[in-house]
Design a protein around this motif. Sequence first.
Motif, PDB file in Angstrom:
ATOM      1  N   GLU A 129       0.853  -1.196   0.000  1.00 24.71           N
ATOM      2  CA  GLU A 129       0.000   0.000   0.000  1.00 24.71           C
ATOM      3  C   GLU A 129       0.882   1.236   0.000  1.00 24.71           C
ATOM      4  O   GLU A 129       1.702   1.425   0.898  1.00 24.71           O
ATOM      5  N   VAL A 130       0.729   2.059  -1.025  1.00 30.08           N
ATOM      6  CA  VAL A 130       1.583   3.241  -1.184  1.00 30.08           C
ATOM      7  C   VAL A 130       0.719   4.471  -1.410  1.00 30.08           C
ATOM      8  O   VAL A 130      -0.189   4.458  -2.249  1.00 30.08           O
ATOM      9  N   LEU A 131       1.017   5.530  -0.667  1.00 33.94           N
ATOM     10  CA  LEU A 131       0.315   6.790  -0.815  1.00 33.94           C
ATOM     11  C   LEU A 131       1.330   7.891  -1.070  1.00 33.94           C
ATOM     12  O   LEU A 131       2.497   7.795  -0.665  1.00 33.94           O
ATOM     13  N   SER A 132       0.885   8.961  -1.709  1.00 34.23           N
ATOM     14  CA  SER A 132       1.734  10.121  -1.972  1.00 34.23           C
ATOM     15  C   SER A 132       1.073  11.358  -1.375  1.00 34.23           C
ATOM     16  O   SER A 132      -0.022  11.736  -1.778  1.00 34.23           O
ATOM     17  N   VAL A 133       1.763  11.958  -0.404  1.00 33.99           N
ATOM     18  CA  VAL A 133       1.269  13.185   0.245  1.00 33.99           C
ATOM     19  C   VAL A 133       2.456  14.139   0.323  1.00 33.99           C
ATOM     20  O   VAL A 133       3.364  13.955   1.138  1.00 33.99           O
ATOM     21  N   ALA A 134       2.484  15.141  -0.514  1.00 30.96           N
ATOM     22  CA  ALA A 134       3.672  15.984  -0.669  1.00 30.96           C
ATOM     23  C   ALA A 134       4.043  16.743   0.603  1.00 30.96           C
ATOM     24  O   ALA A 134       5.225  16.869   0.939  1.00 30.96           O
ATOM     25  N   ASP A 135       3.066  17.263   1.316  1.00 31.31           N
ATOM     26  CA  ASP A 135       3.338  18.051   2.520  1.00 31.31           C
ATOM     27  C   ASP A 135       3.701  17.128   3.687  1.00 31.31           C
ATOM     28  O   ASP A 135       2.920  16.239   4.031  1.00 31.31           O
ATOM     29  N   PRO A 136       4.873  17.308   4.316  1.00 30.21           N
ATOM     30  CA  PRO A 136       5.297  16.395   5.379  1.00 30.21           C
ATOM     31  C   PRO A 136       4.329  16.290   6.551  1.00 30.21           C
ATOM     32  O   PRO A 136       4.062  15.187   7.031  1.00 30.21           O
ATOM     33  N   ALA A 137       3.806  17.411   7.026  1.00 27.30           N
ATOM     34  CA  ALA A 137       2.887  17.366   8.164  1.00 27.30           C
ATOM     35  C   ALA A 137       1.606  16.620   7.807  1.00 27.30           C
ATOM     36  O   ALA A 137       1.084  15.826   8.603  1.00 27.30           O
ATOM     37  N   LYS A 138       1.093  16.849   6.607  1.00 22.82           N
ATOM     38  CA  LYS A 138      -0.107  16.138   6.172  1.00 22.82           C
ATOM     39  C   LYS A 138       0.179  14.659   5.935  1.00 22.82           C
ATOM     40  O   LYS A 138      -0.673  13.799   6.190  1.00 22.82           O
ATOM     41  N   ALA A 139       1.393  14.365   5.469  1.00 20.66           N
ATOM     42  CA  ALA A 139       1.775  12.972   5.263  1.00 20.66           C
ATOM     43  C   ALA A 139       1.801  12.224   6.591  1.00 20.66           C
ATOM     44  O   ALA A 139       1.320  11.081   6.688  1.00 20.66           O
ATOM     45  N   LEU A 140       2.372  12.851   7.617  1.00 22.36           N
ATOM     46  CA  LEU A 140       2.409  12.211   8.929  1.00 22.36           C
ATOM     47  C   LEU A 140       0.994  12.047   9.489  1.00 22.36           C
ATOM     48  O   LEU A 140       0.668  10.994  10.060  1.00 22.36           O
ATOM     49  N   ALA A 141       0.168  13.057   9.312  1.00 27.38           N
ATOM     50  CA  ALA A 141      -1.215  12.959   9.776  1.00 27.38           C
ATOM     51  C   ALA A 141      -1.930  11.795   9.085  1.00 27.38           C
ATOM     52  O   ALA A 141      -2.697  11.058   9.711  1.00 27.38           O
ATOM     53  N   ARG A 142      -1.665  11.620   7.792  1.00 28.75           N
ATOM     54  CA  ARG A 142      -2.278  10.508   7.055  1.00 28.75           C
ATOM     55  C   ARG A 142      -1.752   9.170   7.561  1.00 28.75           C
ATOM     56  O   ARG A 142      -2.509   8.201   7.718  1.00 28.75           O
ATOM     57  N   ALA A 143      -0.458   9.092   7.831  1.00 30.68           N
ATOM     58  CA  ALA A 143       0.126   7.855   8.340  1.00 30.68           C
ATOM     59  C   ALA A 143      -0.494   7.464   9.676  1.00 30.68           C
ATOM     60  O   ALA A 143      -0.723   6.281   9.957  1.00 30.68           O
ATOM     61  N   ARG A 144      -0.798   8.449  10.496  1.00 31.46           N
ATOM     62  CA  ARG A 144      -1.373   8.171  11.806  1.00 31.46           C
ATOM     63  C   ARG A 144      -2.799   7.623  11.726  1.00 31.46           C
ATOM     64  O   ARG A 144      -3.252   6.965  12.658  1.00 31.46           O
ATOM     65  N   THR A 145      -3.488   7.877  10.629  1.00 31.70           N
ATOM     66  CA  THR A 145      -4.876   7.411  10.515  1.00 31.70           C
ATOM     67  C   THR A 145      -4.978   5.894  10.431  1.00 31.70           C
ATOM     68  O   THR A 145      -6.059   5.343  10.641  1.00 31.70           O
ATOM     69  N   PHE A 146      -3.887   5.217  10.130  1.00 37.39           N
ATOM     70  CA  PHE A 146      -3.920   3.757  10.045  1.00 37.39           C
ATOM     71  C   PHE A 146      -3.949   3.108  11.427  1.00 37.39           C
ATOM     72  O   PHE A 146      -4.154   1.901  11.551  1.00 37.39           O
ATOM     73  N   GLU A 147      -3.691   3.920  12.457  1.00 37.06           N
ATOM     74  CA  GLU A 147      -3.727   3.461  13.842  1.00 37.06           C
ATOM     75  C   GLU A 147      -2.779   2.283  14.080  1.00 37.06           C
ATOM     76  O   GLU A 147      -3.105   1.305  14.756  1.00 37.06           O
ATOM     77  N   ARG A 148      -1.600   2.361  13.467  1.00 41.07           N
ATOM     78  CA  ARG A 148      -0.516   1.425  13.727  1.00 41.07           C
ATOM     79  C   ARG A 148       0.726   2.242  14.071  1.00 41.07           C
ATOM     80  O   ARG A 148       0.746   3.461  13.905  1.00 41.07           O
ATOM     81  N   SER A 149       1.747   1.575  14.553  1.00 44.27           N
ATOM     82  CA  SER A 149       2.999   2.269  14.850  1.00 44.27           C
ATOM     83  C   SER A 149       3.539   2.924  13.581  1.00 44.27           C
ATOM     84  O   SER A 149       3.473   2.347  12.496  1.00 44.27           O
ATOM     85  N   VAL A 150       4.077   4.124  13.721  1.00 48.26           N
ATOM     86  CA  VAL A 150       4.576   4.897  12.586  1.00 48.26           C
ATOM     87  C   VAL A 150       6.094   5.021  12.674  1.00 48.26           C
ATOM     88  O   VAL A 150       6.644   5.318  13.730  1.00 48.26           O
ATOM     89  N   LEU A 151       6.756   4.776  11.545  1.00 49.11           N
ATOM     90  CA  LEU A 151       8.206   4.943  11.426  1.00 49.11           C
ATOM     91  C   LEU A 151       8.461   6.079  10.441  1.00 49.11           C
ATOM     92  O   LEU A 151       8.097   5.990   9.270  1.00 49.11           O
ATOM     93  N   ILE A 152       9.075   7.149  10.931  1.00 52.51           N
ATOM     94  CA  ILE A 152       9.359   8.323  10.106  1.00 52.51           C
ATOM     95  C   ILE A 152      10.859   8.344   9.857  1.00 52.51           C
ATOM     96  O   ILE A 152      11.659   8.422  10.794  1.00 52.51           O
ATOM     97  N   THR A 153      11.262   8.273   8.589  1.00 53.91           N
ATOM     98  CA  THR A 153      12.687   8.088   8.314  1.00 53.91           C
ATOM     99  C   THR A 153      13.023   8.509   6.888  1.00 53.91           C
ATOM    100  O   THR A 153      12.198   9.055   6.159  1.00 53.91           O
ATOM    101  N   GLY A 154      14.288   8.261   6.502  1.00 57.55           N
ATOM    102  CA  GLY A 154      14.741   8.551   5.148  1.00 57.55           C
ATOM    103  C   GLY A 154      15.540   9.816   5.001  1.00 57.55           C
ATOM    104  O   GLY A 154      16.321   9.957   4.065  1.00 57.55           O
ATOM    105  N   SER A 155      15.351  10.768   5.942  1.00 56.84           N
ATOM    106  CA  SER A 155      16.034  12.048   5.803  1.00 56.84           C
ATOM    107  C   SER A 155      15.900  12.853   7.088  1.00 56.84           C
ATOM    108  O   SER A 155      14.798  13.008   7.618  1.00 56.84           O
TER     109      SER A 155
END
Length: 285
Positions: free
Chosen positions: A243-269
């Motif tokens: 499952e892959v999503l594209s959300v250009a804005d970092p804050a909105k991307a993190l907010a979207r990741a949190r909606t899955f209600e699973r642990s979130v790993l923020i990385t890459g840079s």
Amino acid sequence: MGAYTSPHVAGWHERLNCDEAGFERAVARVRGPAEELGSTQFEVLTAAALLEFAEQGADAAVVEAGLGGRLDATNVVDAEVVLLTNVALEHTEVLGETREEIAQEKLAVAHAARVVVIPDNTFQHLVPGDATIVLGGAREAAEAFLGRQIEEDADVSLAGRLERRDGEIRDGAHTPEAVEWLLARIPARDYVLCVSILREKRVDELLERLGRAGSTFVATTSSNPRALPAKDLAAQAAAHFSEVLSVADPAKALARARTFERSVLITGSLYLLADLHAREEDGAG
């Protein structure tokens, strides 16, 4: 005790392990001579850090080299103990095209060392002088400096380096080797990954390893102009995630990741982590 690290996530003062006012004072001390000499940004910060340590009467300092070692501003330090943490194919246009060339550049900071700590014996033949070689990591380096064993791990944290928050892990891993290190130190879970990667990195190798951490990938774009556009990153990630999503804005991307209600790993840079920190400080995260 002083500490000089780079790059920063929470703000420039983080590099000198002080508050913002302390950072401004430290830079002010060297601003005049630095401007006369036309010093680079990193040279200014290095001079500010070393003078700050002297002003404080610090009896010890942890100084992280910036890029490489041999020509790095931090190489003015005659360090007694030097730790080589890892050697990856990073900044090859400056440091060399092989791990051996890069290791030689990095180990040049050991010119006055009595002890050099390395993760394994791969590059021990490159250690300069007659320093004692110890295999290990940060603990062994600290023990070599103190001259005694450390009974317990010190509770040390640094923003963006294996930083744990409620239900989230933030780490600036931006090489395949760094991702391997990260995965070995976090619980095995089906993470939702929120990721930005610079275009010059080994992107597919990074994605392949990150794919071991979870099945859902939210691609985003840090403010660094070298960051891959979220859509391009998402297209490359499709081969490694279900499952892959594209959300250009970092804050909105993190907010979207949190909606899955699973642990979130923020990385890459680390740039992504700095962007998120800035937005959270502004109350927009």
